[in-house]
Design a protein around this motif. Structure first.
Motif, short mmCIF file in Angstrom:
data_model
loop_
_atom_site.label_atom_id
_atom_site.label_comp_id
_atom_site.label_asym_id
_atom_site.label_seq_id
_atom_site.Cartn_x
_atom_site.Cartn_y
_atom_site.Cartn_z
N LEU A 158 0.84 -1.19 0.00
CA LEU A 158 0.00 0.00 0.00
C LEU A 158 0.88 1.25 0.00
O LEU A 158 1.98 1.25 0.55
CB LEU A 158 -0.92 0.01 1.21
CG LEU A 158 -1.95 -1.13 1.29
CD1 LEU A 158 -2.77 -1.00 2.57
CD2 LEU A 158 -2.87 -1.13 0.09
N TYR A 159 0.38 2.31 -0.59
CA TYR A 159 1.17 3.53 -0.75
C TYR A 159 1.80 4.06 0.55
O TYR A 159 2.99 4.37 0.55
CB TYR A 159 0.31 4.61 -1.41
CG TYR A 159 0.97 5.97 -1.44
CD1 TYR A 159 1.97 6.25 -2.36
CD2 TYR A 159 0.61 6.97 -0.54
CE1 TYR A 159 2.60 7.49 -2.39
CE2 TYR A 159 1.23 8.20 -0.56
CZ TYR A 159 2.22 8.47 -1.49
OH TYR A 159 2.83 9.69 -1.50
N GLU A 193 -1.68 4.03 -5.68
CA GLU A 193 -2.27 3.48 -4.47
C GLU A 193 -1.59 2.20 -4.01
O GLU A 193 -1.60 1.88 -2.82
CB GLU A 193 -3.77 3.25 -4.66
CG GLU A 193 -4.13 2.25 -5.73
CD GLU A 193 -4.31 2.85 -7.09
OE1 GLU A 193 -5.29 2.49 -7.77
OE2 GLU A 193 -3.48 3.70 -7.50
N VAL A 194 -1.00 1.44 -4.93
CA VAL A 194 -0.20 0.28 -4.58
C VAL A 194 1.13 0.37 -5.33
O VAL A 194 1.19 0.88 -6.45
CB VAL A 194 -0.91 -1.05 -4.88
CG1 VAL A 194 -2.10 -1.25 -3.97
CG2 VAL A 194 -1.34 -1.13 -6.34
N LEU A 474 -7.93 -2.75 -1.05
CA LEU A 474 -6.73 -2.95 -1.84
C LEU A 474 -5.90 -4.12 -1.31
O LEU A 474 -5.68 -4.25 -0.10
CB LEU A 474 -5.90 -1.66 -1.84
CG LEU A 474 -6.53 -0.48 -2.57
CD1 LEU A 474 -5.79 0.80 -2.25
CD2 LEU A 474 -6.57 -0.73 -4.07
N PRO A 504 -6.27 4.06 3.52
CA PRO A 504 -5.30 3.52 2.55
C PRO A 504 -5.65 2.14 2.03
O PRO A 504 -5.15 1.73 0.98
CB PRO A 504 -3.98 3.50 3.33
CG PRO A 504 -4.37 3.54 4.77
CD PRO A 504 -5.63 4.34 4.81
N LYS A 505 -6.52 1.42 2.74
CA LYS A 505 -6.94 0.11 2.26
C LYS A 505 -8.08 0.24 1.24
O LYS A 505 -8.39 -0.73 0.54
CB LYS A 505 -7.39 -0.76 3.43
CG LYS A 505 -6.30 -1.06 4.46
CD LYS A 505 -6.77 -2.01 5.51
CE LYS A 505 -7.88 -1.43 6.39
NZ LYS A 505 -7.44 -0.26 7.16
#
Length: 574
Positions: A158-159, A193-194, A474, A504-505
């Motif tokens: 994740l970012y 984002e990933v 994500l 963030p997920k």
């Protein structure tokens, strides 16, 4: 022993403890210690151990320091080896399978001997999982989907995790005596984002190839590839770094190339050709074969006849054409926000009180915060009953009566039920300043039914905002089947805002849909989905996604005042 390698050992201990069914807090202590140690970013923990300074680092306790002392002295941990002997290494990978908890893994291993991802997939396909309590056909189907998702995801991060790693490595690169400047590049700089791997470009005062090769001997590296000035470093914890070293005069072009994306670079290189220029490695060459000095990225874009393009936009989605015609957006900034609306408190599954969340919002310079606890149908998240919601409204009124610099708005995250109705009755829904609506159940509905469910919910005049519209998690859960274009068109027609959920997920709605939403005139709300005071920090990540989607301040609901937000919601009910 370097801090990264030592942190990796502590993380492995935490994972084995979790798999062994040990006390949750014991496993968590080792994981917390690992994060604290990783943040130190030092090549040798020995001096801090000997001075006693390491024992005072927040997150480290006597047990973890004891492990670190042994690691520093012998390079090994007897505790880790003891745990490793008790269970197969392959069990660790199973922890990454979505929906598979440590206790389920323990049960599968003890009852069926499953010790790897391949074992689990084979048992699922053979139908033998059904012999284990709680492993019915639906669970098996979910596990197979999770395994497929995991194999496709590979080692993506994740970012926020990738950004933390990149910043730590950037500090290490900048500390090199021959490095005069260094910057993060690649997908982290573009705020994807990933992220699969990390990229750093370094400007060196001399011998870039020697500087690059010196990093191959950095402690904690498992494998190093590449000759000359570009190397790929794989660390013991799986982190991958592509390091590109150049002379100072080539730094701007090198940073631009390493930032990407490939689609953006291709569009720019086509434009270079049309202007009689070309690239040779990290040199810009003119029509006479001479290198053109490029001081920085704005100068490079100037040579292309373009305005500077922010890294977030460099995805090959029309940004070069927009820069050529002077049509690039003035991207929204974090400072444009005046408040946030998607926040939870102790009334449902949050960790803080209304006053504590308001105080945290105040410290960010916001003038309002909306409280949107889960509605009563959300039993999984301690959904709030009608009576308790009325009590919350009284508490908010009392707070607002005494606060002069921050205002709390009355919101709710109401579940969209299977038939498209919103949770709560009309009388209660009418009491809120705004209503966020979202889906938390029945994710497996077919596309037509799920789309109809959302469209019907948007017919309810009480609904103000559609939250995390596609339900994706994500690296864990795919979006549910939904006609996003139809939903965006409906939002535009009905005057419903659509959320960019900043967790963030989630980061949902996907930034790739935001240009379409903007063109339709859909109002976007950036929501942290905060369940604690610290959760408000994710708002900045939502801003990053909005920027990637070409959004300006005028496109965002919560760049407006509290009165304007309330008026936006009220217009639908009139």
């Amino acid at each position: 022993m370097d801090s990264r390698s030592a942190a990796h050992v502590l993380s492995r201990i935490a994972a084995y403890l979790e798999l062994a069914g040990e006390n949750y807090f014991k496993a968590r202590a080792y994981q917390t210690a690992a994060r604290s140690l990783l943040a130190l970013g030092i090549d040798d923990i020995g001096p801090m151990l000997r001075s006693g300074e390491l024992a005072s680092v927040r997150g480290l306790g006597p047990a973890t320091v004891s492990v670190l002392k042994e690691l520093n002295e012998s390079g090994e941990s007897r505790y880790l080896e003891q745990l490793r002997e008790q269970m197969p290494e392959g069990l660790l990978e199973l922890l990454r399978v979505p929906g598979l908890s440590a206790d389920k893994i323990h049960k599968l291993h003890s009852e069926l001997g499953i010790a790897s991802l391949d074992d689990l997939e084979g048992a699922a396909r053979a139908g033998t999982l059904k012999t284990v309590k709680g492993m019915g056909p639906k669970t098996t189907e979910k596990l197979l989907a999770g395994i497929a998702f995991l194999r496709n995801a590979g080692v993506l991060a994740l970012y926020p995790q990738a950004l933390r790693e990149a910043r730590g490595l950037l500090d290490a690169v900048r500390a090199h005596p021959d490095v005069v400047a260094a910057e993060i590049a690649g997908s982290v700089r573009r705020r994807r984002e990933v992220v699969a791997d990390l990229d750093i470009v370094a400007a060196c005062r001399r011998h870039p190839d020697e500087v690059a090769q010196s990093f191959t001997r950095t402690p904690g590296i498992q494998r190093a590839n590449g000759a000359g000035a570009s190397v790929t470093l794989r660390f013991v914890d799986g982190t991958k770094l592509d390091l590109h070293c150049v002379t100072s005069e080539r730094f701007a072009v090198a940073l631009w190339r390493a930032t990407g994306s490939s689609e953006h670079l291709m569009a720019c290189e086509q434009r270079l050709t049309s202007r009689g220029l070309r690239l040779e490695a990290d040199d810009l060459i003119d029509g006479r074969g001479r290198a053109v000095l490029v001081a920085d990225e704005p100068a490079l874009y100037g040579a292309l006849g373009l305005a500077w393009i922010p890294p977030e936009l460099r995805e090959g989605r029309g940004e070069v054409e927009a820069a050529a015609s002077g049509a690039l957006p003035r991207l929204v900034e974090f400072t444009d926000l005046r408040g946030v609306l998607h926040c939870h408190t102790q009334y449902s599954d949050g960790k803080a009180t209304i006053a504590e969340m308001a105080d945290a919002a105040r410290t960010k310079g916001w003038t309002y915060i909306g409280i949107s606890d889960h509605s009563q149908a959300a039993f999984y998240a301690s959904g709030v009953s009608r009576e308790m919601m009325l009590a919350q409204h009284d508490e908010i009124d009392a707070f607002n009566a005494t606060a002069s610099d921050i205002r709390v708005l009355k919101g709710v995250e109401a579940d969209i039920l299977a038939d498209g109705r919103l949770d709560y009755d009309e009388e209660l829904l009418a009491r809120f300043d705004y209503v966020i609506a979202s889906i938390h159940s029945r994710f497996k509905m077919d596309g037509a039914a799920m789309t109809d469910r959302v469209l019907r919910a948007m017919d309810d005049p009480h609904m103000s905002i559609l939250a995390h519209p596609t339900g994706r998690l994500l690296l864990s859960r795919e979006p549910y089947d939904l006609d996003v274009d139809a939903v965006l068109q409906k939002a535009a027609d009905a005057g419903v805002a659509v959320e960019v959920n900043a967790d963030p997920k989630r980061l949902d709605l996907d930034w790739r849909y935001l240009q379409r939403a903007r063109d339709l005139g859909v109002v976007i709300e950036i929501g942290p989905d905060a369940h604690s005071r610290g959760g408000l920090d994710w708002t900045n990540l939502g801003v990053s996604m909005a920027r990637k989607g070409w959004l300006e301040a005028k496109d965002i609901l919560n760049t407006r005042s509290a009165d304007d937000v309330v008026a936006f919601a009220k217009r639908r009910r009139e």
